[in-house]
Design an enzyme around this catalytic site. Structure first.
Site, PDB file in Angstrom:
ATOM      1  N   THR A   1       0.941  -0.949  -0.246  1.00  0.00           N
ATOM      2  CA  THR A   1      -0.414   0.089   0.280  1.00  0.00           C
ATOM      3  C   THR A   1       0.921   1.308  -0.158  1.00  0.00           C
ATOM      4  OG1 THR A   1      -1.397  -1.094   1.604  1.00  0.00           O
ATOM      5  CG2 THR A   1      -1.600   1.068   1.229  1.00  0.00           C
TER       6      THR A   1
ATOM      7  N   HIS B   1       2.322  -5.521  -4.139  1.00  0.00           N
ATOM      8  CA  HIS B   1       1.602  -6.311  -4.287  1.00  0.00           C
ATOM      9  C   HIS B   1       0.545  -5.751  -5.627  1.00  0.00           C
ATOM     10  CE1 HIS B   1       2.842  -7.154   0.147  1.00  0.00           C
ATOM     11  NE2 HIS B   1       3.316  -7.505  -0.650  1.00  0.00           N
TER      12      HIS B   1
ATOM     13  N   ASP C   1       5.030  -8.733   5.140  1.00  0.00           N
ATOM     14  CA  ASP C   1       5.598  -8.962   4.072  1.00  0.00           C
ATOM     15  C   ASP C   1       7.381  -8.559   4.454  1.00  0.00           C
ATOM     16  OD1 ASP C   1       6.112 -10.562   1.625  1.00  0.00           O
ATOM     17  OD2 ASP C   1       5.134  -9.975   0.523  1.00  0.00           O
TER      18      ASP C   1
END
Length: 187
Positions: A5, A30, A127
Site C-alpha cells: 500500500t 503487491h 511481508d
C-alpha cells in the site's frame, strides 16, 4: 525491494534515484495480475535505468529493475554461465499476498552474491520480514533497509521488520536510493 500500500509512488521515488550501473534489482509490489506491466512502463519512463515487468527466464543484468508480475511469485535462480534468472511459481498466496516478497528474498539464500541489499517499504502486513529473517539465518551477508515511518503511507511492512530487529538502517524514502547505491558499491 518489497512494497505494498502506497508502494507505487515510493518505488518511483527510489527508482528515479538509482544509477545506471546498479546491479540487477528485483522488486515485488503487491498488485493483481494485469496491472504490473503498466506500472513497469511508467517507472521506466521516469528513471535512468530500465524497468520492466519480469518475464520467465529473464537474466538479471546491471542497470535493470525487474518488477514481479501481479498474481505470481517471483524467484531468482542460478542459471547457465553463473547468470541468475527470474522464475515464477503459482504457489498459493503467502502472508495473504501474491506476489510475495518473502518468496523472492528466500530465493536468494542459495545465491553467491557477495551481499544482498534488501529494502522493505510502505505497506500493510509483514511481508518481507520472514524472508529476510530466513536469508540472514542461512548466513547470507545482507544489508537491510526499512522505510522510516513518517514517509510511509502505511507503516506495516517496515514496522514488522524493525520490530523483528532485522533492519540495519531505517531511512526516509528520499535517502533509500542513495543507500542502495552505497551498499552495492556503485559510485
Amino acid at each position: 525491494m518489497g512494497a505494498s500500500t502506497g508502494g507505487t509512488e515510493a518505488i518511483a521515488t527510489v527508482v528515479r534515484g538509482l544509477k545506471k550501473d546498479i546491479p540487477g534489482v528485483v522488486l515485488v509490489q503487491h498488485m493483481p495480475a494485469g496491472f504490473t506491466a503498466s506500472l513497469a512502463e511508467r517507472l521506466d519512463s521516469l528513471s535512468r535505468i530500465h524497468v520492466k515487468e519480469a518475464a520467465e527466464g529473464d537474466v538479471l543484468e546491471a542497470g535493470n529493475v525487474y518488477l514481479s508480475c501481479g498474481g505470481m511469485h517471483m524467484k531468482v535462480a542460478p542459471g547457465a554461465g553463473g547468470k541468475y534468472r527470474i522464475h515464477y511459481s503459482d504457489e498459493p498466496a503467502r502472508e495473504g499476498v501474491k506476489p510475495c516478497a518473502n518468496y523472492m528474498y528466500e530465493s536468494l539464500i542459495g545465491s553467491d552474491f557477495d551481499e544482498v541489499v534488501c529494502v522493505v517499504m510502505t505497506g500493510m502486513g509483514a511481508d518481507g520480514t520472514k524472508g529476510i529473517e530466513n536469508l540472514k539465518a542461512a548466513g547470507r551477508k545482507t544489508h537491510v533497509i526499512a522505510q522510516e515511518e513518517s514517509t510511509c503511507a502505511v507503516y506495516g511492512m517496515p514496522k514488522s521488520l524493525v520490530n523483528a530487529g532485522l533492519a540495519d538502517q531505517i531511512l526516509p524514502l528520499e535517502q533509500i536510493a542513495q543507500e542502495i547505491t552505497l551498499n552495492t558499491g556503485v559510485m
